[in-house]
Design an enzyme around this catalytic site. Structure first.
Site, PDB file in Angstrom:
ATOM      1  N   SER A  50       0.800  -1.232   0.000  1.00 35.09           N
ATOM      2  CA  SER A  50       0.000   0.000   0.000  1.00 35.09           C
ATOM      3  C   SER A  50       0.828   1.275   0.000  1.00 35.09           C
ATOM      4  CB  SER A  50      -0.961   0.009   1.189  1.00 35.09           C
ATOM      5  OG  SER A  50      -2.071  -0.820   0.919  1.00 35.09           O
ATOM      6  N   LYS A  53       0.110   3.777  -2.686  1.00 37.98           N
ATOM      7  CA  LYS A  53      -0.871   4.866  -2.607  1.00 37.98           C
ATOM      8  C   LYS A  53      -0.220   6.236  -2.440  1.00 37.98           C
ATOM      9  CE  LYS A  53      -4.584   1.860  -0.911  1.00 37.98           C
ATOM     10  NZ  LYS A  53      -3.971   0.585  -0.500  1.00 37.98           N
ATOM     11  N   SER A 110      -6.126   3.394   3.963  1.00 35.55           N
ATOM     12  CA  SER A 110      -5.485   2.603   2.905  1.00 35.55           C
ATOM     13  C   SER A 110      -6.506   1.723   2.199  1.00 35.55           C
ATOM     14  CB  SER A 110      -4.347   1.742   3.477  1.00 35.55           C
ATOM     15  OG  SER A 110      -3.465   1.337   2.470  1.00 35.55           O
TER      16      SER A 110
END
Length: 383
Positions: A50, A53, A110
Protein backbone atom coordinates in the site's frame (compact mmCIF):
# COMPACT_ATOMS: atom_id res chain seq x y z
CA UNK A 1 16.29 -28.60 33.31
CA UNK A 2 14.04 -31.39 31.94
CA UNK A 3 15.26 -33.02 28.73
CA UNK A 4 12.17 -31.97 26.72
CA UNK A 5 12.51 -28.37 27.83
CA UNK A 6 16.23 -28.34 26.93
CA UNK A 7 15.36 -29.75 23.52
CA UNK A 8 12.72 -27.06 22.88
CA UNK A 9 15.11 -24.30 23.93
CA UNK A 10 17.88 -25.69 21.72
CA UNK A 11 15.45 -25.92 18.81
CA UNK A 12 14.35 -22.31 19.25
CA UNK A 13 17.96 -21.13 19.37
CA UNK A 14 18.81 -23.10 16.25
CA UNK A 15 15.82 -21.69 14.39
CA UNK A 16 16.89 -18.19 15.39
CA UNK A 17 20.40 -18.84 14.17
CA UNK A 18 19.26 -20.32 10.86
CA UNK A 19 16.55 -17.75 10.15
CA UNK A 20 17.70 -14.66 8.28
CA UNK A 21 18.89 -11.79 10.45
CA UNK A 22 17.43 -8.36 9.74
CA UNK A 23 18.77 -7.45 6.31
CA UNK A 24 15.78 -5.80 4.73
CA UNK A 25 15.83 -2.29 3.26
CA UNK A 26 16.30 0.63 5.64
CA UNK A 27 16.81 4.28 4.73
CA UNK A 28 17.08 7.54 6.68
CA UNK A 29 17.19 10.89 4.86
CA UNK A 30 17.54 14.48 6.05
CA UNK A 31 14.60 16.13 4.28
CA UNK A 32 16.17 19.58 4.54
CA UNK A 33 19.36 18.66 2.70
CA UNK A 34 18.45 15.33 1.02
CA UNK A 35 21.53 13.83 2.68
CA UNK A 36 21.48 10.08 3.30
CA UNK A 37 22.06 9.41 7.00
CA UNK A 38 21.75 5.63 6.76
CA UNK A 39 21.08 3.21 3.92
CA UNK A 40 20.86 -0.56 3.88
CA UNK A 41 19.71 -2.24 0.68
CA UNK A 42 17.97 1.01 -0.24
CA UNK A 43 18.07 0.21 -3.97
CA UNK A 44 16.91 -3.39 -3.60
CA UNK A 45 13.74 -4.10 -5.64
CA UNK A 46 10.76 -4.60 -3.35
CA UNK A 47 7.01 -4.97 -3.68
CA UNK A 48 5.47 -1.70 -2.41
CA UNK A 49 2.11 -2.99 -1.09
CA UNK A 50 0.00 0.00 0.00
CA UNK A 51 2.96 2.37 -0.16
CA UNK A 52 1.78 2.42 -3.79
CA UNK A 53 -0.87 4.87 -2.61
CA UNK A 54 1.78 7.56 -2.14
CA UNK A 55 2.03 7.71 -5.93
CA UNK A 56 -1.75 7.40 -6.30
CA UNK A 57 -2.13 10.50 -4.15
CA UNK A 58 0.66 12.32 -5.97
CA UNK A 59 -0.98 11.81 -9.37
CA UNK A 60 -4.25 13.22 -7.99
CA UNK A 61 -2.38 16.23 -6.63
CA UNK A 62 -0.93 16.86 -10.08
CA UNK A 63 -4.37 16.69 -11.67
CA UNK A 64 -5.74 19.09 -9.06
CA UNK A 65 -2.89 21.48 -9.87
CA UNK A 66 -3.70 21.27 -13.59
CA UNK A 67 -7.38 21.93 -12.90
CA UNK A 68 -8.62 18.73 -14.55
CA UNK A 69 -10.36 17.72 -11.30
CA UNK A 70 -11.58 19.48 -8.17
CA UNK A 71 -11.73 18.51 -4.53
CA UNK A 72 -15.54 18.74 -4.62
CA UNK A 73 -16.16 16.32 -7.47
CA UNK A 74 -17.78 13.00 -6.45
CA UNK A 75 -15.85 9.75 -6.40
CA UNK A 76 -18.27 6.87 -6.88
CA UNK A 77 -17.72 3.26 -5.80
CA UNK A 78 -18.09 1.16 -8.93
CA UNK A 79 -18.74 -2.57 -8.87
CA UNK A 80 -15.07 -3.12 -9.76
CA UNK A 81 -13.94 -0.89 -6.90
CA UNK A 82 -16.31 -2.59 -4.46
CA UNK A 83 -14.93 -6.01 -5.38
CA UNK A 84 -11.37 -5.18 -4.31
CA UNK A 85 -9.89 -7.11 -1.38
CA UNK A 86 -9.59 -5.39 2.01
CA UNK A 87 -8.66 -2.99 3.41
CA UNK A 88 -11.88 -1.21 2.33
CA UNK A 89 -13.96 1.86 3.14
CA UNK A 90 -17.20 -0.02 3.79
CA UNK A 91 -19.07 2.04 1.21
CA UNK A 92 -21.62 0.18 -0.99
CA UNK A 93 -21.73 0.14 -4.77
CA UNK A 94 -22.84 3.47 -6.33
CA UNK A 95 -22.23 5.44 -3.12
CA UNK A 96 -19.93 8.43 -3.34
CA UNK A 97 -17.70 10.77 -1.40
CA UNK A 98 -15.97 13.96 -2.51
CA UNK A 99 -12.49 13.64 -3.95
CA UNK A 100 -11.12 15.37 -0.86
CA UNK A 101 -12.79 12.84 1.44
CA UNK A 102 -11.67 10.01 -0.84
CA UNK A 103 -8.05 11.13 -0.51
CA UNK A 104 -8.29 11.11 3.28
CA UNK A 105 -9.78 7.60 3.26
CA UNK A 106 -7.14 6.43 0.76
CA UNK A 107 -4.25 7.69 2.86
CA UNK A 108 -5.50 6.96 6.39
CA UNK A 109 -7.47 3.74 5.96
CA UNK A 110 -5.48 2.60 2.90
CA UNK A 111 -8.77 1.54 1.34
CA UNK A 112 -8.31 -0.42 -1.88
CA UNK A 113 -11.86 0.19 -3.10
CA UNK A 114 -11.28 3.93 -2.80
CA UNK A 115 -7.98 3.63 -4.71
CA UNK A 116 -9.77 2.09 -7.69
CA UNK A 117 -12.65 4.57 -7.46
CA UNK A 118 -10.20 7.48 -7.46
CA UNK A 119 -8.33 6.01 -10.42
CA UNK A 120 -11.55 5.61 -12.41
CA UNK A 121 -12.69 9.14 -11.54
CA UNK A 122 -9.42 10.97 -12.12
CA UNK A 123 -7.96 8.86 -14.92
CA UNK A 124 -11.14 7.86 -16.74
CA UNK A 125 -10.16 4.23 -16.19
CA UNK A 126 -7.89 2.36 -13.82
CA UNK A 127 -5.50 1.51 -16.68
CA UNK A 128 -5.19 5.12 -17.81
CA UNK A 129 -4.59 6.26 -14.24
CA UNK A 130 -1.82 3.67 -13.80
CA UNK A 131 -0.23 5.04 -16.96
CA UNK A 132 -0.13 8.44 -15.25
CA UNK A 133 1.52 6.81 -12.22
CA UNK A 134 4.25 5.29 -14.38
CA UNK A 135 4.70 8.53 -16.29
CA UNK A 136 5.25 10.35 -12.98
CA UNK A 137 7.69 7.66 -11.84
CA UNK A 138 9.70 8.10 -15.03
CA UNK A 139 9.79 11.88 -14.63
CA UNK A 140 10.97 11.46 -11.03
CA UNK A 141 13.81 9.19 -12.11
CA UNK A 142 12.49 6.17 -10.21
CA UNK A 143 14.51 3.53 -12.01
CA UNK A 144 13.38 0.62 -9.78
CA UNK A 145 9.67 1.45 -9.87
CA UNK A 146 6.81 0.10 -11.99
CA UNK A 147 3.10 0.19 -11.16
CA UNK A 148 0.36 -2.18 -12.29
CA UNK A 149 -2.46 -0.97 -10.02
CA UNK A 150 -3.25 2.08 -7.83
CA UNK A 151 -3.71 0.22 -4.52
CA UNK A 152 -0.76 -2.12 -4.01
CA UNK A 153 -2.54 -5.46 -3.77
CA UNK A 154 0.11 -7.90 -4.86
CA UNK A 155 1.16 -8.19 -8.46
CA UNK A 156 4.58 -9.65 -9.29
CA UNK A 157 5.26 -6.76 -11.67
CA UNK A 158 4.49 -4.02 -9.11
CA UNK A 159 7.89 -3.06 -7.75
CA UNK A 160 9.86 -0.19 -6.22
CA UNK A 161 12.76 0.41 -3.79
CA UNK A 162 13.29 2.25 -0.51
CA UNK A 163 15.19 4.92 -2.42
CA UNK A 164 12.35 5.46 -4.89
CA UNK A 165 9.72 5.57 -2.13
CA UNK A 166 11.71 8.24 -0.30
CA UNK A 167 11.82 10.35 -3.46
CA UNK A 168 8.04 10.04 -3.98
CA UNK A 169 7.55 11.26 -0.40
CA UNK A 170 9.91 14.19 -1.02
CA UNK A 171 8.04 15.12 -4.18
CA UNK A 172 4.74 15.15 -2.33
CA UNK A 173 6.04 17.39 0.43
CA UNK A 174 7.96 19.84 -1.75
CA UNK A 175 5.45 20.11 -4.61
CA UNK A 176 2.22 19.91 -2.63
CA UNK A 177 2.82 20.86 1.02
CA UNK A 178 -0.81 21.94 1.38
CA UNK A 179 -1.84 18.28 1.41
CA UNK A 180 0.61 17.09 4.07
CA UNK A 181 -2.07 17.23 6.84
CA UNK A 182 -3.73 14.26 5.13
CA UNK A 183 -0.67 12.15 5.90
CA UNK A 184 -0.57 13.18 9.55
CA UNK A 185 -4.22 12.24 10.11
CA UNK A 186 -4.70 9.12 12.25
CA UNK A 187 -8.49 8.68 12.10
CA UNK A 188 -11.21 9.28 9.52
CA UNK A 189 -14.82 9.17 10.66
CA UNK A 190 -17.26 8.05 7.98
CA UNK A 191 -20.80 7.75 9.27
CA UNK A 192 -20.59 5.41 12.26
CA UNK A 193 -17.27 3.95 11.12
CA UNK A 194 -13.94 4.95 12.63
CA UNK A 195 -11.24 4.30 10.04
CA UNK A 196 -7.79 4.18 11.65
CA UNK A 197 -4.22 4.45 10.38
CA UNK A 198 -1.69 1.69 11.05
CA UNK A 199 1.10 4.24 11.53
CA UNK A 200 1.76 3.84 15.25
CA UNK A 201 4.22 6.74 15.26
CA UNK A 202 1.37 9.22 14.80
CA UNK A 203 0.14 8.55 18.33
CA UNK A 204 3.34 7.36 19.99
CA UNK A 205 6.35 9.31 18.68
CA UNK A 206 6.69 13.06 19.20
CA UNK A 207 7.16 15.08 16.02
CA UNK A 208 5.69 12.54 13.58
CA UNK A 209 4.12 14.26 10.55
CA UNK A 210 3.14 11.20 8.41
CA UNK A 211 3.19 9.38 5.99
CA UNK A 212 2.07 5.80 4.94
CA UNK A 213 2.18 2.11 5.81
CA UNK A 214 1.69 -0.98 3.66
CA UNK A 215 1.48 -4.75 3.84
CA UNK A 216 1.09 -7.79 1.61
CA UNK A 217 2.64 -11.21 2.22
CA UNK A 218 5.16 -10.70 -0.58
CA UNK A 219 6.51 -7.47 0.90
CA UNK A 220 6.20 -7.83 4.65
CA UNK A 221 5.18 -4.80 6.68
CA UNK A 222 6.45 -1.49 5.33
CA UNK A 223 6.44 2.16 6.34
CA UNK A 224 7.50 5.54 5.02
CA UNK A 225 7.53 7.99 7.94
CA UNK A 226 8.43 11.65 8.43
CA UNK A 227 9.38 13.46 11.63
CA UNK A 228 9.99 17.13 12.47
CA UNK A 229 11.78 17.30 15.83
CA UNK A 230 14.54 19.30 17.54
CA UNK A 231 14.94 21.45 14.44
CA UNK A 232 15.49 18.40 12.24
CA UNK A 233 13.34 17.22 9.33
CA UNK A 234 13.80 13.49 8.79
CA UNK A 235 12.39 10.68 6.65
CA UNK A 236 12.70 6.94 7.25
CA UNK A 237 11.79 3.94 5.12
CA UNK A 238 11.50 0.45 6.62
CA UNK A 239 10.57 -2.48 4.36
CA UNK A 240 9.93 -6.14 5.13
CA UNK A 241 9.02 -6.01 8.80
CA UNK A 242 7.70 -9.19 10.39
CA UNK A 243 4.98 -7.27 12.27
CA UNK A 244 3.46 -3.83 12.65
CA UNK A 245 5.21 -3.61 16.02
CA UNK A 246 8.63 -4.23 14.47
CA UNK A 247 8.05 -1.91 11.52
CA UNK A 248 6.92 1.02 13.68
CA UNK A 249 9.53 0.52 16.40
CA UNK A 250 12.36 0.23 13.87
CA UNK A 251 11.34 3.49 12.20
CA UNK A 252 11.21 5.24 15.59
CA UNK A 253 14.60 3.80 16.51
CA UNK A 254 16.13 5.08 13.29
CA UNK A 255 14.76 8.54 13.99
CA UNK A 256 16.22 8.52 17.52
CA UNK A 257 19.60 7.43 16.16
CA UNK A 258 19.52 10.33 13.69
CA UNK A 259 18.39 12.86 16.30
CA UNK A 260 21.13 11.77 18.71
CA UNK A 261 23.86 12.08 16.09
CA UNK A 262 24.53 8.35 15.87
CA UNK A 263 23.55 8.61 12.21
CA UNK A 264 25.32 11.29 10.21
CA UNK A 265 25.57 12.38 6.55
CA UNK A 266 27.40 9.92 4.31
CA UNK A 267 28.31 12.44 1.65
CA UNK A 268 25.57 11.19 -0.64
CA UNK A 269 22.21 12.59 -1.69
CA UNK A 270 19.20 10.30 -1.80
CA UNK A 271 18.91 11.26 -5.48
CA UNK A 272 22.30 9.72 -6.23
CA UNK A 273 21.64 6.44 -4.41
CA UNK A 274 21.82 3.60 -6.95
CA UNK A 275 19.00 1.15 -7.59
CA UNK A 276 19.70 -2.50 -8.35
CA UNK A 277 18.17 -2.13 -11.80
CA UNK A 278 17.26 -5.45 -13.39
CA UNK A 279 17.38 -7.45 -10.16
CA UNK A 280 14.33 -9.53 -9.25
CA UNK A 281 12.18 -8.12 -6.43
CA UNK A 282 12.35 -9.90 -3.10
CA UNK A 283 9.34 -12.13 -2.38
CA UNK A 284 8.71 -12.56 1.35
CA UNK A 285 5.60 -14.72 1.17
CA UNK A 286 7.34 -17.74 2.66
CA UNK A 287 8.77 -15.74 5.58
CA UNK A 288 5.64 -13.70 6.28
CA UNK A 289 2.73 -15.99 5.42
CA UNK A 290 4.27 -19.36 4.61
CA UNK A 291 6.29 -22.23 5.99
CA UNK A 292 9.17 -20.09 7.25
CA UNK A 293 7.00 -17.54 9.04
CA UNK A 294 7.31 -18.94 12.56
CA UNK A 295 11.10 -19.13 12.43
CA UNK A 296 11.38 -15.72 10.73
CA UNK A 297 9.21 -13.97 13.29
CA UNK A 298 11.11 -15.62 16.15
CA UNK A 299 14.42 -14.48 14.69
CA UNK A 300 13.17 -10.94 14.19
CA UNK A 301 11.77 -10.73 17.71
CA UNK A 302 15.05 -12.02 19.15
CA UNK A 303 17.05 -9.51 17.10
CA UNK A 304 14.72 -6.58 17.79
CA UNK A 305 12.47 -7.01 20.86
CA UNK A 306 11.49 -3.34 21.27
CA UNK A 307 7.77 -3.00 21.89
CA UNK A 308 7.18 -6.64 22.80
CA UNK A 309 5.42 -7.50 26.06
CA UNK A 310 7.61 -6.60 29.07
CA UNK A 311 10.12 -4.89 26.76
CA UNK A 312 10.82 -1.16 26.41
CA UNK A 313 9.32 0.79 23.52
CA UNK A 314 10.27 3.84 21.50
CA UNK A 315 6.59 4.69 21.06
CA UNK A 316 5.90 6.04 24.53
CA UNK A 317 4.25 9.38 23.81
CA UNK A 318 0.51 9.87 24.25
CA UNK A 319 -0.46 12.04 21.29
CA UNK A 320 -4.10 12.87 20.60
CA UNK A 321 -4.84 11.55 17.10
CA UNK A 322 -5.65 14.03 14.36
CA UNK A 323 -9.14 13.21 13.09
CA UNK A 324 -11.06 14.05 9.94
CA UNK A 325 -14.75 13.60 9.21
CA UNK A 326 -15.74 12.43 5.73
CA UNK A 327 -19.30 12.62 4.37
CA UNK A 328 -21.07 9.80 2.59
CA UNK A 329 -22.93 11.51 -0.28
CA UNK A 330 -25.20 8.50 -0.68
CA UNK A 331 -25.91 6.64 -3.89
CA UNK A 332 -25.29 8.63 -7.02
CA UNK A 333 -26.57 7.70 -10.44
CA UNK A 334 -25.60 9.24 -13.75
CA UNK A 335 -27.55 12.41 -14.45
CA UNK A 336 -28.53 13.00 -10.83
CA UNK A 337 -27.16 16.19 -9.30
CA UNK A 338 -25.16 16.26 -6.09
CA UNK A 339 -27.22 16.98 -2.95
CA UNK A 340 -25.42 20.28 -2.46
CA UNK A 341 -24.39 23.25 -4.64
CA UNK A 342 -20.97 22.92 -6.20
CA UNK A 343 -18.83 26.07 -5.97
CA UNK A 344 -17.16 27.32 -9.12
CA UNK A 345 -13.64 26.01 -9.54
CA UNK A 346 -10.70 28.35 -8.97
CA UNK A 347 -7.42 26.90 -10.27
CA UNK A 348 -4.97 26.18 -7.47
CA UNK A 349 -2.04 27.51 -9.50
CA UNK A 350 -2.43 30.40 -11.96
CA UNK A 351 1.06 29.91 -13.37
CA UNK A 352 3.20 26.80 -13.87
CA UNK A 353 5.16 25.64 -10.85
CA UNK A 354 8.84 26.57 -11.11
CA UNK A 355 11.11 23.78 -12.31
CA UNK A 356 14.29 23.12 -10.35
CA UNK A 357 17.62 21.83 -11.59
CA UNK A 358 19.51 19.30 -9.49
CA UNK A 359 23.10 18.56 -10.43
CA UNK A 360 22.47 20.57 -13.63
CA UNK A 361 19.93 18.00 -14.86
CA UNK A 362 16.28 18.92 -15.48
CA UNK A 363 13.62 16.24 -15.44
CA UNK A 364 10.94 16.38 -18.15
CA UNK A 365 7.87 18.37 -17.26
CA UNK A 366 4.41 16.86 -16.93
CA UNK A 367 3.49 15.60 -20.36
CA UNK A 368 -0.15 16.67 -20.26
CA UNK A 369 -1.47 20.06 -19.31
CA UNK A 370 1.79 21.95 -19.36
CA UNK A 371 2.41 21.97 -15.60
CA UNK A 372 6.07 21.76 -14.57
CA UNK A 373 6.64 20.16 -11.15
CA UNK A 374 9.87 20.88 -9.29
CA UNK A 375 12.23 18.14 -8.18
CA UNK A 376 12.89 17.54 -4.49
CA UNK A 377 15.75 19.82 -3.59
CA UNK A 378 17.72 20.83 -0.49
CA UNK A 379 16.60 23.88 1.43
CA UNK A 380 18.86 26.95 1.00
CA UNK A 381 21.43 27.41 3.75
CA UNK A 382 20.50 29.87 6.49
CA UNK A 383 22.21 33.25 6.12
Amino acid sequence: MPIVRRFVLALMLSLTALAPAWANPLLVVDRATLDVLYAEDAGRPWHPASLTKLMTAYVVFEELAKGTVTMEMPVTISRKAFNQAPSKSGLPVDSAVSLKDALYILIVKSANDIAVAIAETVGGSEADFVSKMNDAAQRMGLTATHFVNPHGLHDPAQVTSARDLAIIALYIEQSFPQYMPMFSTAVVRLGKARLESNNGLLEGFVGTTGMKTGYVCASGLNIVATVDRDGRRLLAVVLGGSSGRERNERAAGLFLDALSGRLSPKGQSVLSLPNAVGAAPVDMRSQICGAEAKAYVAAQEAAFPMGLKDQPSYLTADIAPREYTAVDLGRLRAGIALPRPRPSHVPMFTTPVESAAIEDVLRPAITAGGLDIALPRPRPADL
